[in-house]
Write a protein that holds these residues in place. Structure first.
Motif, PDB file in Angstrom:
ATOM      1  N   ILE A 475       0.841  -1.199   0.000  1.00  0.00           N
ATOM      2  CA  ILE A 475       0.000   0.000   0.000  1.00  0.00           C
ATOM      3  C   ILE A 475       0.876   1.249   0.000  1.00  0.00           C
ATOM      4  O   ILE A 475       1.834   1.364   0.762  1.00  0.00           O
ATOM      5  CB  ILE A 475      -0.931   0.001   1.223  1.00  0.00           C
ATOM      6  N   GLY A 476       0.549   2.183  -0.871  1.00  0.00           N
ATOM      7  CA  GLY A 476       1.310   3.417  -0.971  1.00  0.00           C
ATOM      8  C   GLY A 476       2.371   3.412  -2.045  1.00  0.00           C
ATOM      9  O   GLY A 476       2.972   4.453  -2.328  1.00  0.00           O
ATOM     10  N   VAL A 477       2.625   2.245  -2.666  1.00  0.00           N
ATOM     11  CA  VAL A 477       3.625   2.142  -3.728  1.00  0.00           C
ATOM     12  C   VAL A 477       2.935   2.301  -5.078  1.00  0.00           C
ATOM     13  O   VAL A 477       2.011   1.551  -5.403  1.00  0.00           O
ATOM     14  CB  VAL A 477       4.372   0.797  -3.661  1.00  0.00           C
ATOM     15  N   ASP A 478       3.354   3.272  -5.851  1.00  0.00           N
ATOM     16  CA  ASP A 478       2.822   3.499  -7.197  1.00  0.00           C
ATOM     17  C   ASP A 478       3.992   3.708  -8.147  1.00  0.00           C
ATOM     18  O   ASP A 478       4.651   4.749  -8.108  1.00  0.00           O
ATOM     19  CB  ASP A 478       1.911   4.741  -7.227  1.00  0.00           C
ATOM     20  N   THR A 479       4.263   2.720  -8.969  1.00  0.00           N
ATOM     21  CA  THR A 479       5.388   2.814  -9.891  1.00  0.00           C
ATOM     22  C   THR A 479       4.995   3.619 -11.129  1.00  0.00           C
ATOM     23  O   THR A 479       3.818   3.926 -11.352  1.00  0.00           O
ATOM     24  CB  THR A 479       5.855   1.421 -10.327  1.00  0.00           C
ATOM     25  N   LEU A 480       5.979   3.956 -11.931  1.00  0.00           N
ATOM     26  CA  LEU A 480       5.713   4.686 -13.181  1.00  0.00           C
ATOM     27  C   LEU A 480       4.811   3.883 -14.099  1.00  0.00           C
ATOM     28  O   LEU A 480       3.899   4.430 -14.741  1.00  0.00           O
ATOM     29  CB  LEU A 480       7.044   5.004 -13.879  1.00  0.00           C
ATOM     30  N   SER A 481       5.056   2.582 -14.195  1.00  0.00           N
ATOM     31  CA  SER A 481       4.222   1.733 -15.055  1.00  0.00           C
ATOM     32  C   SER A 481       2.776   1.724 -14.586  1.00  0.00           C
ATOM     33  O   SER A 481       1.844   1.760 -15.409  1.00  0.00           O
ATOM     34  CB  SER A 481       4.776   0.302 -15.074  1.00  0.00           C
TER      35      SER A 481
END
Length: 523
Positions: A475-481
């Motif tokens: 939760i809280g991790v949002d990658t560029l992809s």
């Protein structure tokens, strides 16, 4: 007996090469890696078995499944054939002919790896919907994957001693007979490895095909999970996908054969004889230019257009920086873990001649054919059931990355290890050094370029990874992809452009490493 004499005798075959048993730590690592790789297979088989025989037959004996099977095989065969033709052809022209501007074309032939396939897809679709469907998928994915063939074939051509060809021609063989009898057998491992990666990638591709609206088993599996919540039916389709990858692996094993790649001898390698293209110079240049325009100029041009139009002007720079940091962190750690797991697996299969060594080296390739969605769900299921503390942690997503991209690391490390004569390590063992000492002082320094290439290639793919990250990311991790996918899935092309641009810029770093690594610049 002096070590030099002993090594000489082993090279000549006068003394049978001993098989050194792997150390305990090595066997433990290999066992743990194989257990992790086999978890998705167990999950797929277990879920598919829950469907039951009668219902399985009913589900599979449908027109839609037949259409999915045709679509998947047609895409895989067509894209692989085109990628092999473009990649091998580009490698031959750049390395063995007097093609004008060879250093420039060498760079341009590697750059498509910087652009994720789903980013290329969204740029083409934003031009017109006519690029949706089979034709658009073949065009975009062929241009995106041919560098996977070009790089290893170019490395093989650079490492091939021209003296072998000179001997063949001195025996009265013409250039075609020399190519077929001498050069092609040496290129088979590189061709087979590249074609294997492209084929398995096509079986598992999701993001690009979803944007291009081309239905395959992978997109159907995603729909079964997301729309119908039918894990058993989706697992049944994944089981069919597993069966499809088996003949591909068998063909690659046959292509690899028992070709000896290690070169043992004194002195320097002869200079390569460059062939003249003659009247074919301009047609070949036209093909190279067309590939560069379609594979690079169009996607980058459309990306530049969307960067200067629409909502991209109001980008949240804080969110962009956070996504870039998440992508870099996950990709670097994932690449490190994958390479550390790939080294003992390759050593066990090649050097220690472990039982079932061929399949020990090839089991991860079967997992590579599974969609990231299936691998993510299988790991999530086992973690929730048995190690609930690992769910929604970095440990689980890194494990998924290892299972997904272990074959990419294996290709580079195996190629480097096969070029290292085993007799050199045997001398170290014969002089009383232990397995760990021989590995650290002899094996690792010699295969370091291949290890670096493996890390760069895995890092590159992890920067573009989508489906497994969507499910397993904490939760809280949002990658560029993930940001690009979220925007393009809603047709917000301008909003996706800044994230796609940063993704391409960062991806250029491992591509540069791949080109400069000695393994891909063998002399």
């Amino acid at each position: 007996m002096p070590s030099g004499v002993l090594a000489s005798l082993w090279r000549r075959g006068s003394v049978r090469r001993p098989v050194w048993l792997p150390p305990f730590w090595h066997s433990v690592i290999v066992a743990l890696v194989l257990v992790a790789v086999c978890l998705p297979f167990l999950y797929v088989i277990w879920r598919a078995a829950q469907v039951g025989l009668e219902r399985s037959i009913a589900l599979l004996w449908r027109e839609r499944v037949a259409q999915l099977l045709f679509n998947t095989i047609a895409l895989m065969v067509t894209v692989t054939a085109i990628a092999v033709f473009l990649g091998a052809g580009a490698a031959w022209c750049i390395e063995r002919t007097n093609l004008a501007g060879r250093p420039v074309w060498s760079v341009l032939a590697s750059l498509p790896l910087c652009i994720p396939a789903f980013v290329s897809s969204y740029t083409w679709v934003s031009i017109s919907s006519i690029f949706e469907g089979f034709g658009g998928a073949v065009l975009i994915l062929s241009l995106a994957t041919y560098p996977l063939v070009y790089l290893p074939v170019a490395a093989a051509l650079k490492g091939l001693d021209p003296a072998l060809e000179e001997v063949s021609q001195s025996l009265g063989r013409n250039r075609w007979q020399t190519f077929r009898g001498v050069v092609l057998p040496q290129l088979k491992p590189a061709l087979g490895g590249g074609a294997l990666l492209v084929s398995l990638h096509m079986l598992a591709e999701f993001g690009a095909l979803a944007l291009l609206r081309y239905q395959t088993f992978t997109t159907a599996i995603f729909e079964e999970y997301e729309l119908e919540f039918s894990n058993a039916s989706a697992a049944l389709l994944a089981f069919v996908l597993l069966l499809l990858c088996l003949p591909i692996i068998l063909v690659e094993l046959r292509m690899r054969g028992r070709t000896q790649l290690a070169r043992v001898g004194r002195g320097t390698r002869r200079a390569t004889v460059v062939l003249s293209l003659g009247r074919w110079q301009w047609p070949v240049l036209a093909v190279f230019a067309a590939v560069a325009i379609l594979g690079l100029l169009v996607p980058l041009g459309m990306l530049a257009y969307w960067l200067t139009h629409g909502t991209s002007a109001g980008v949240d720079w804080g969110a962009l920086a956070a996504s870039a940091w998440d992508s870099l962190s996950l990709s670097l750690l994932g690449a490190l873990c994958t390479v550390l797991c790939a080294i003992p697996v390759v050593l066990a299969a090649i050097r220690h001649r472990a039982r079932l060594g061929i399949w020990l080296d090839r089991i991860p390739y079967a997992a590579h054919a599974l969609p990231g969605l299936v691998i993510a769900l299988s790991l999530a299921f086992f973690s929730i059931s048995y190690v609930s503390w690992a769910y929604q942690t970095w440990l689980l997503i890194l494990l998924a990355y290892v299972v997904l991209y272990l074959p990419l690391a294996q290709v580079s490390i195996r190629a480097a290890l096969e070029q290292l004569p085993a007799g050199i390590e045997d001398v170290g063992h014969a002089l009383g050094h232990g397995s760990w000492s021989v590995f650290c002082k002899i094996t690792l320094p010699c295969i370091a370029p291949g290890v670096a290439a493996a890390g760069a290639l895995v890092f590159l793919q992890l920067m573009k990874e989508l489906t497994a990250t969507l499910i397993l990311a904490p939760i809280g991790v949002d990658t560029l992809s993930m940001q690009v996918w979220s925007a393009t899935n809603n047709a917000a092309f301008a909003a996706a452009a800044p994230y796609a641009a940063v993704l391409i810029l960062i991806s250029g770093i491992p591509v540069h490493i791949l080109r400069k690594t000695v393994y891909f610049d063998a002399q």
